[in-house]
Design an enzyme around this catalytic site. Structure first.
Site, PDB file in Angstrom:
ATOM      1  N   ASP A 198      -2.192   2.300  -4.523  1.00  0.00           N
ATOM      2  CA  ASP A 198      -3.408   2.761  -3.854  1.00  0.00           C
ATOM      3  C   ASP A 198      -4.521   1.737  -4.017  1.00  0.00           C
ATOM      4  O   ASP A 198      -4.469   0.867  -4.894  1.00  0.00           O
ATOM      5  CB  ASP A 198      -3.857   4.107  -4.430  1.00  0.00           C
ATOM      6  CG  ASP A 198      -2.865   5.214  -4.127  1.00  0.00           C
ATOM      7  OD1 ASP A 198      -2.191   5.141  -3.079  1.00  0.00           O
ATOM      8  OD2 ASP A 198      -2.749   6.144  -4.958  1.00  0.00           O
ATOM      9  N   HIS A 248       0.820  -1.214   0.000  1.00  0.00           N
ATOM     10  CA  HIS A 248       0.000   0.000   0.000  1.00  0.00           C
ATOM     11  C   HIS A 248       0.856   1.269   0.000  1.00  0.00           C
ATOM     12  O   HIS A 248       0.342   2.375  -0.202  1.00  0.00           O
ATOM     13  CB  HIS A 248      -0.907   0.007   1.231  1.00  0.00           C
ATOM     14  CG  HIS A 248      -2.223   0.696   1.008  1.00  0.00           C
ATOM     15  ND1 HIS A 248      -2.490   1.490  -0.086  1.00  0.00           N
ATOM     16  CD2 HIS A 248      -3.371   0.720   1.744  1.00  0.00           C
ATOM     17  CE1 HIS A 248      -3.712   1.967  -0.007  1.00  0.00           C
ATOM     18  NE2 HIS A 248      -4.276   1.515   1.100  1.00  0.00           N
TER      19      HIS A 248
END
Length: 503
Positions: A478, A474
């Site tokens: 995204d 992450h």
């Protein structure tokens, strides 16, 4: 004057501690004779004399921290060099044979090339014993590295005269494993178990490694509670770790656990029915890398499901023609590889990696395909998968899979992947969250195809469904990008014609 410097310590190791000097200034040394030992945070490194001479000066004393290529000592050259030890042993051990023939030759068996970033290995199995006759290229032993097993063949035909690295020993990339004597008069070297057995006793007067002292203090252990495996019984850092995790004596365990008594079995009874097996280097590396992945990446997993009806129908229709023309079976992996390549073009960050403060985008796809083997999970890499056809992908996967199961993969074949596919469905997994293979930023988990009732155009129908899982870093990917990637894979598999049209 000859300089003795710190050797290469490994790709990610920049410094070491001088643990022990085995020679003092003024001592005579032979070429390749061990002068001292360095200790890094991972391994112990031996430093050998580059040539025969006299140890003139020790520049880096015991306990000092030194960098790569730092000056350790200086040697002065001389003409009175003694006969090298390596030459002396064969002469005495094979004297009767030498009297009959001058053709007896001692050949060293060295550690073969382990790969660009591999600095050490463990001797897992010897297939020959001292005194056995061996043919040229006959396998003598097997080494185990972090990722692959390496076979060591005999360089010549002859007799295995001496084994220098027994099973379980850790050896560096330039270590000598054994000696083979060529010629019919060859004989094994005399055994010297008595001096070896006496070494631990003498070890009481040997200075323990600095890192070992620190580890013992932290673990609350004394030197007499740790068995040293270093030179002359020296206690090394790994010896302390082993002693710290060793089970306590049965009497202590029973006294400390009175609550277990009513159940009718003591801890000693349980221990007698347990089996302790040392982790292989491969298994230990898998454990380390997976834990590092969780500790370093901000890992998150997103899920979706795919209707496999169209892919299965296409495969059924063309699999016979495909195999007849290309000599390879048409499986599901080529469809998934193609679908992932298609999705990675739209969401390139899933195919990227973080390097310091930079993001490295890869304009190619080196597809890692996780494969289970008897010794653990390995990930061979299909290079430039984005430029390959269905047939080329299927052939590459089949060939890599066979080499993985046979333990024949080289280090180069498992490096450089940019994205990974893991198929837990072959083992019956219905749903899982795969762990990233660092430094990659994405891994796709495939699962079992299972018929399930689905609502299609207002009707309940049975369809072959598969859950898909994308684990991603992450920090670089995204949520929108991860979901988009998985949706594109789903669309490509549910309508394979999209792959042909690049849609």
């Amino acid at each position: 004057m000859t300089e003795v410097r710190v050797p290469t310590l490994g790709e990610s190791v920049s410094e070491a501690t001088v643990a022990t000097w085995f020679k003092k200034p003024g001592d005579r040394v032979e070429a390749d004779e061990m002068l001292c030992e360095l200790e890094t945070d991972k391994v112990t490194v031996e430093v050998h004399a580059p040539e025969a001479g006299t140890l003139a000066e020790i520049v880096a004393a015991e306990g000092e921290t030194v960098g790569v290529d730092a000056l350790l000592a200086t040697l002065t050259q001389g003409d009175a060099a003694a006969t090298p030890v390596a030459d002396a042993k064969p002469a005495s051990s094979a004297a009767p044979a030498a009297a009959q023939s001058n053709e007896v030759k001692m050949t060293d068996v060295m550690v073969p090339s382990l790969g660009e970033s591999v600095s050490e290995a463990t001797v897992s199995t010897w297939f020959k014993k001292v005194g056995d006759t061996v043919a040229q290229d006959e396998m003598l032993c097997e080494l185990e590295t972090d990722k692959v097993s390496v076979e060591v063949p005999s360089p010549v035909a002859g007799v295995l005269t001496e084994i220098l690295a027994p099973e379980g020993a850790t050896v560096d990339a330039k270590a000598k494993l054994a000696i083979v004597s060529e010629g019919e008069g060859a004989a094994p070297a005399p055994k010297s178990e008595a001096p070896a057995a006496a070494a631990p006793a003498a070890g009481k007067d040997v200075e323990d490694a600095p890192a070992a002292k620190k580890a013992m203090a932290e673990a609350g252990l004394s030197a007499d509670q740790v068995t040293g495996t270093g030179r002359d019984g020296r206690i090394m850092k790994e010896d302390v770790a082993k002693a710290a995790t060793a089970p306590k004596s049965a009497s202590v365990s029973i006294a400390a656990a009175p609550a277990a008594a009513p159940r009718g079995a003591s801890n000693a009874d349980d221990a007698s029915r347990e089996e302790r097996v040392k982790m292989t280097r491969l298994r230990a590396t898998i454990a380390k890398r997976l834990k590092e992945s969780q500790n370093t990446a901000a890992m998150l997993t997103t899920y979706n499901e795919v209707d496999m009806t169209e892919v299965m129908a296409l495969r059924t229709q063309y699999k016979d023609q495909f195999e007849k023309k290309h000599g390879a079976r048409l499986g599901f992996m080529s469809f998934f590889t193609k679908a992932c390549v298609h999705a990675l073009k739209e969401v390139p960050e899933v195919n990227a990696e973080i390097d310091g403060n930079e993001i490295v985008y890869k304009n190619y796809v080196h597809m890692g395909v996780a494969a289970g083997t008897p010794t653990g999970l390995v990930v061979p890499v299909i290079r430039n998968a984005d430029a390959m056809s269905f047939a080329e992908i299927e052939k590459a996967i089949a060939e890599k899979g066979a080499r993985a199961r046979d333990g024949k993969l080289s280090m180069a074949e498992m490096q450089g992947g940019t994205f990974t596919i893991s198929n837990g469905g072959v083992y019956g997994s219905l749903m899982s969250s795969p762990i990233l293979n660092p430094p990659q930023s994405g891994i796709l988990g495939m699962h079992k195809i299972q018929d399930r009732p689905m609502a299609i155009n207002g009707q309940v129908v049975i369809r072959p469904m598969m859950y898909l899982a994308l684990s991603y870093d992450h920090r670089i990917v995204d949520g929108k990008g991860a979901v988009t990637f998985l949706v594109r894979v789903k669309e490509a598999l549910e309508d394979p014609r999209r792959l042909l049209m690049d849609l």
